[in-house]
Each structure stands twice: as structure tokens, then as C-alpha cells.
Write an enzyme that holds these catalytic residues in place. Structure first.
Site, short mmCIF file in Angstrom:
data_model
loop_
_atom_site.label_atom_id
_atom_site.label_comp_id
_atom_site.label_asym_id
_atom_site.label_seq_id
_atom_site.Cartn_x
_atom_site.Cartn_y
_atom_site.Cartn_z
N GLN A 288 -3.15 2.73 8.87
CA GLN A 288 -3.69 3.11 7.77
C GLN A 288 -4.46 2.02 7.07
O GLN A 288 -4.15 0.76 7.15
CB GLN A 288 -2.20 3.48 6.71
CG GLN A 288 -1.48 4.65 7.03
CD GLN A 288 -1.85 5.67 6.43
OE1 GLN A 288 -2.05 6.15 5.54
NE2 GLN A 288 -2.81 6.40 7.43
N SER B 106 0.19 8.79 7.08
CA SER B 106 0.62 8.58 8.35
C SER B 106 1.03 9.75 9.19
O SER B 106 1.30 10.68 8.77
CB SER B 106 1.87 7.68 7.96
OG SER B 106 1.34 6.48 7.53
N LEU C 287 -6.94 -3.12 2.45
CA LEU C 287 -5.45 -3.14 2.87
C LEU C 287 -5.21 -2.32 4.13
O LEU C 287 -5.71 -1.30 4.14
CB LEU C 287 -4.77 -2.36 1.72
CG LEU C 287 -3.26 -2.23 1.86
CD1 LEU C 287 -2.64 -2.57 0.51
CD2 LEU C 287 -2.96 -0.84 2.08
N LEU C 288 -4.03 -2.87 4.85
CA LEU C 288 -3.64 -2.28 6.13
C LEU C 288 -2.04 -2.03 5.79
O LEU C 288 -1.42 -2.88 5.10
CB LEU C 288 -3.72 -3.45 7.26
CG LEU C 288 -2.84 -2.90 8.62
CD1 LEU C 288 -3.50 -3.55 9.93
CD2 LEU C 288 -1.43 -3.37 8.49
N ASN C 289 -1.84 -0.67 6.15
CA ASN C 289 -0.16 -0.69 5.93
C ASN C 289 0.30 0.29 7.35
O ASN C 289 0.15 -0.61 8.32
CB ASN C 289 0.28 0.16 4.75
CG ASN C 289 -0.51 1.44 4.25
OD1 ASN C 289 -1.62 1.73 4.35
ND2 ASN C 289 0.46 2.51 4.03
N ASP C 290 0.85 1.32 7.07
CA ASP C 290 1.57 1.86 8.55
C ASP C 290 0.80 2.01 9.53
O ASP C 290 -0.25 2.56 9.62
CB ASP C 290 1.96 3.28 8.04
CG ASP C 290 2.85 3.29 6.89
OD1 ASP C 290 2.91 2.54 6.09
OD2 ASP C 290 3.10 4.57 6.39
N ARG D 166 6.02 14.24 4.18
CA ARG D 166 4.88 13.61 5.11
C ARG D 166 5.09 12.71 6.38
O ARG D 166 6.74 12.95 6.61
CB ARG D 166 3.98 12.44 4.28
CG ARG D 166 5.06 11.38 3.41
CD ARG D 166 4.27 10.59 2.58
NE ARG D 166 4.83 9.62 2.05
CZ ARG D 166 5.27 9.71 0.66
NH1 ARG D 166 5.31 11.02 -0.05
NH2 ARG D 166 6.39 8.79 0.37
N ASP D 167 4.36 12.20 7.11
CA ASP D 167 4.58 11.74 8.19
C ASP D 167 5.15 12.19 9.58
O ASP D 167 6.33 11.93 9.70
CB ASP D 167 5.48 10.07 7.80
CG ASP D 167 5.06 9.56 6.71
OD1 ASP D 167 3.83 9.87 6.34
OD2 ASP D 167 5.70 8.89 5.97
N GLU E 124 10.51 8.17 4.64
CA GLU E 124 9.24 8.20 4.94
C GLU E 124 9.42 7.73 6.52
O GLU E 124 10.48 7.30 7.06
CB GLU E 124 8.48 6.90 4.34
CG GLU E 124 8.39 7.48 2.79
CD GLU E 124 7.33 6.49 2.30
OE1 GLU E 124 6.17 6.88 1.86
OE2 GLU E 124 7.50 5.15 2.07
#
Length: 484
Positions: free
Chosen positions: A68, A112, A49-52, A171-172, A226
Site C-alpha cells: 500500500q 489491501s 506512506l507505505l503500509n500493508d 476488506r482484504d 483486518e
């Protein structure tokens, strides 16, 4: 291990790369790359899985893209940062994993964050996710650095646990600089259950102190903010964020499980801890767009890349052990008091040949771009021989993206149609990018954008009415592995 990992057992989401064999990874990569819905010219994971997008930056003559990544399956598990770079967005270098969750402060994932290029180094900031034995999340904002040889040194937490007044939803980080002072914004949830920003500052990127919660004049915008992104352009302060929780919605706005918003205002007042924005605007009207990040390149362009997916939907590609991709890179500018997005100019190098669009057009490829002039009323229907289709249309007053008749429908809970009011009702040009299972549409001179996943088996036809223009079949980006 030959059987696929069962992620319905949530404990398996914290398995690491060392828990599986190289043969297992080769097996799931084979399933991923053979999937007919795997993209041609988008950055996507080898498997898992790829995300941000993370750490987007221009450094040492190249664009650097981190994202990510959970390697073992199409679920949100133990997150790493993966790293690719490019000079032209056509030829990419694959640098592999940049950050592993291998310290106590990021033992449950390298979440992230952003990057800041200065002094011959790329300075990286991310949220280290650590869950205590009692099951309490304990997030830290962590500093790392990368030299010009791409050697990454993980530093230490520069901000421990949530800031005062915030919950563990914190976060982030994103960093910017004014004069000789560095500022870090971190998104979160305050103790009143509202989305909020925390501000840190200091004379060194590795020594930042908490200043307080940033106040705004915005209406309620969810319980958690986020992936904050902040930059200043043309004397304005631009704030992009991904709010979680309920937003005020109507037919045309904020209909996704989680949406992305932006705000234009005077620059952030770091002394008063106040940002004067009074209105947030939806950045993308499609089904699958989240957590975008921007950066400035050597030409002064502000470039945006987002996550082409969302966190609450099961996708048809899950069975082949991969999920999601990054959007195409886009240049963003301020025009008409709006944030305008246009495909990056370099993408024209992907064009293999031009075809004049016919009213009933046979598609020779599932990777193409359309450059169209459209009437007030128009319809574009992408279909296969069975009549399974996706339609994008306008009645002169509004746009509609309809994916209710796809081969593989999913996430119907959140609706199968997305609408946007049409800003320019006269004839004008739109650009559309299709890549196997993704669709990115730029309307209203870039003020209105739809980003979505679509799943039509054996896509073969494009039928158009009220539209004319050119179809360009597009080639593939290249991704060359780098040693060391």
C-alpha cells in the site's frame, strides 16, 4: 507547488499524483532519502506512506511484493499498490505503481489484498474503496491479473459491497484452493459489532459466490478483523489476522494500539463454515508490527512479511515526508504447537564482515545483525554520546524492550516498554537486526519476536552484559528501476 501539502486538511489526502508536479515529487523524495533514519536493507517508500504488504507471491521465478502506498505524504490517503520483485532479497527490481485508484469502484483507494499464482498468470485480489456522494463507504472485492511480462489488467468487482450481515468495514480478500474449488476469505465487522470472516467460493476465481459467515470457537477478538491470511501446513489450518478493537490484555500481551494474532486449528471446514480454533496468540511482541501476509515459494517455504509500523502513531520521520517500511522477510514454520519465525537465509548475503562483540562496542554502522548467545540475565543497550538509548534485556523470567530514553520518543500513550515471558530460560541464541530506525529481535528459537521502530540520533555504542557473539555489518539492498 513548492510548499509542503497541509494534510491537516483531510481533503488533501485524496489528492492524486496528477495534482502535483514532478518537481514536487522530486523535492519530497530528496527529503525522504536524506533522512538519517531511512533504512538500508528494508523495502521502504521513495516518499510518502507505505503500509500493508499486498499480493505476496512467488511467480515466474521471482518473489513479488506489492504494498500500500500513498505517494504525497506520511498520512493515510489515496492508496495505490506499488510493486517490487526479487530473486534473492538483495537485488530488487522496481516496477513502480501496479494499481491506480482510477475506476469508480476504487475511486477512494486500492485497498489491501492478496495474490494467487496459477496458469502462467498472477491473479490479484484487492478491496476497491468507493465512498458515495452521501459519504457512505461501498467496498468491493476486485479481481485483476498480471502476465509473465508484468502487464496488469484490472478486472471488475467479483463481490459488490459488504456481504449480508456485515457492515462497510469489509476488506482484504485472500484466496486459496482445494481440489478444483477456489475460496476467498474477506475480513470484516458483522452487524453485531464483532470481528468476523466471510467465505466465498466458486469454480472460477472471477466468479465467486457468498457462502456465509465463518463461525469460530474463539473468544471475543475486537470489532473488525483486518488482513486475514490463511494457509494449511502439516495438517493444520493457520489463521493470521489483525483485529481492531479491544482485546484481553495483560503485561505481556496485546498492548499495541492494534496487534496481530494467529490461531492454529484443524483446517477450515468450508462445508460447515466453521473454524475450530479456540485460542489466539500474539504474533509479535514489539511496538510496530501489523498486517502481515504470507506465501509459499518454489522451495516450499512459507515466507512472511509485515508492515513495520502502525496506523495511530505520528513518527519522527513524518517531517521528512515519509513513513514506515516492510519487515525483513521471515520463514515461518509450525513447531511445538506455535508459529515460529526466523530471518530468511538469503539475508546472510548482506553481511560485509564479522566483529567479535565487545562488552562496550563502538558501532561503525547503523545497519547490522547480531548473532548472540545470551545468559538467563542479559542486557543490550544501544546508545549515543548523550546517553539516549534503547535497551533490550532479560531477568531470566521475562524479556523487556525499553525505548523510553530514545532521542525522539513518540506514541507514549501506548507505553514505552514491551514485555514477553521467556519461554527458554537457559542460555540460548538470539538474532537481532538493526537498520537505522528499525529493530527486529528473534528470541526463544523464533517463538518470541519483537519488531519496533527506534529513533536514536547518531547511534554509536552497544553495551552488553551477559551476552557474547558476533556483529555483522550489513550492506544495502539494491533497487533498480525497470522500464515498461
Amino acid at each position: 507547488m513548492t510548499q509542503l501539502i497541509d494534510f491537516s486538511n483531510r481533503q488533501n489526502r485524496f489528492l492524486s499524483l496528477t495534482d502535483v508536479s514532478s518537481q514536487y515529487l522530486q523535492m519530497i523524495e530528496g527529503k525522504t532519502k536524506q533522512d538519517p533514519y531511512y533504512p538500508t536493507y528494508h523495502v521502504a517508500p521513495h516518499h510518502g506512506l507505505l503500509n500493508d504488504p499486498n499480493g505476496l507471491s512467488f511467480f515466474n521465478g521471482k518473489h513479488h511484493i506489492f504494498y500500500q502506498w500513498f505517494p504525497l505524504g506520511p498520512v493515510h490517503g489515496l492508496k495505490h499498490w506499488y510493486h517490487v520483485s526479487t530473486e534473492d532479497f538483495i537485488h530488487f527490481e522496481d516496477h513502480g505503481i501496479a494499481l491506480y485508484p482510477d475506476c469508480e469502484f476504487d475511486s477512494h483507494g486500492c485497498f489491501s489484498g492478496a495474490a494467487f499464482a496459477e496458469g502462467g498468470m498472477l491473479h490479484l485480489f484487492y478491496t476497491g474503496n468507493h465512498v458515495t456522494e452521501e459519504g457512505i463507504p461501498n467496498p468491493s472485492q476486485v479481481y485483476a491479473s498480471m502476465d509473465k511480462h508484468l502487464n496488469i489488467t484490472k478486472g471488475r468487482p467479483i463481490a459488490h459491497a459488504p456481504a449480508p450481515g456485515f457492515t462497510h468495514n469489509f476488506r482484504d480478500p485472500v484466496v486459496f484452493k482445494r481440489e478444483n474449488i477456489y475460496y476467498m476469505l474477506v475480513g470484516g465487522e458483522n452487524k453485531d459489532g464483532e470481528g468476523a470472516l466471510a467465505l466465498y467460493q466458486g469454480e472460477s476465481m472471477q466468479q465467486l459466490s457468498f457462502q456465509g459467515k465463518v463461525t469460530t470457537d474463539l473468544p471475543d477478538a475486537g470489532y473488525m478483523w483486518e488482513c486475514p491470511n490463511y494457509f494449511e501446513q502439516d495438517g493444520r489450518g493457520v489463521f493470521i489476522f489483525s483485529p481492531q478493537g479491544e482485546l484481553e490484555t495483560d503485561k505481556y500481551n496485546f498492548n499495541n494500539v492494534f496487534s496481530v494474532a494467529y490461531v492454529l486449528s484443524d483446517p477450515l471446514d468450508v462445508r460447515k463454515l466453521h473454524y475450530e480454533g479456540k485460542q489466539y496468540i500474539e504474533l509479535d511482541k514489539g511496538f510496530d508490527f501489523y498486517a502481515p501476509q504470507t506465501y509459499e515459494d518454489e522451495r516450499g517455504r512459507r515466507i512472511l512479511i509485515g508492515w513495520l509500523g502502525n496506523s495511530k502513531s505520528d513518527y519522527p520521520t513524518d517531517e521528512n515526508m515519509w513513513a514506515h517500511m516492510l519487515t525483513i522477510p521471515r520463514q515461518v514454520t509450525l513447531q511445538r504447537n506455535r508459529l515460529v519465525q526466523q530471518p530468511l537465509e538469503e539475508l546472510k548475503k548482506l553481511r560485509l564482515g564479522a566483529e567479535t562483540l565487545e562488552q562496550e562496542h563502538n558501532l561503525s554502522s547503523r545497519a547490522f545483525e547480531l548473532e548472540l548467545s545470551v545468559d538467563p540475565d542479559f542486557t543490550l543497550t544501544f546508545s549515543n554520546r548523550k546517553g539516549e538509548s534503547v535497551t533490550f534485556s532479560s531477568n531470566g523470567e521475562e524479556y523487556c524492550l525499553d525505548r523510553s530514553d530514545m532521542t525522539h520518543t513518540f506514541a507514549e500513550t501506548y507505553g514505552t516498554k514491551r514485555y514477553a515471558l521467556r519461554k527458554y530460560k537457559e542460555n540460548h541464541r538470539i538474532r537481532l537486526f538493526m537498520d537505522s530506525s528499525s529493530l527486529e529481535i528473534f528470541c526463544d528459537y523464533g517463538e518470541t519476536v519483537f519488531t519496533s521502530r527506534i529513533f536514536i540520533e547518531d547511534l554509536e555504542y552497544l553495551k552488553s552484559d551477559g551476552a557474547s557473539g558476533t556483529l555483522y555489518n550489513l550492506g544495502s539492498i539494491t533497487l533498480e528501476a525497470q522500464n515498461g
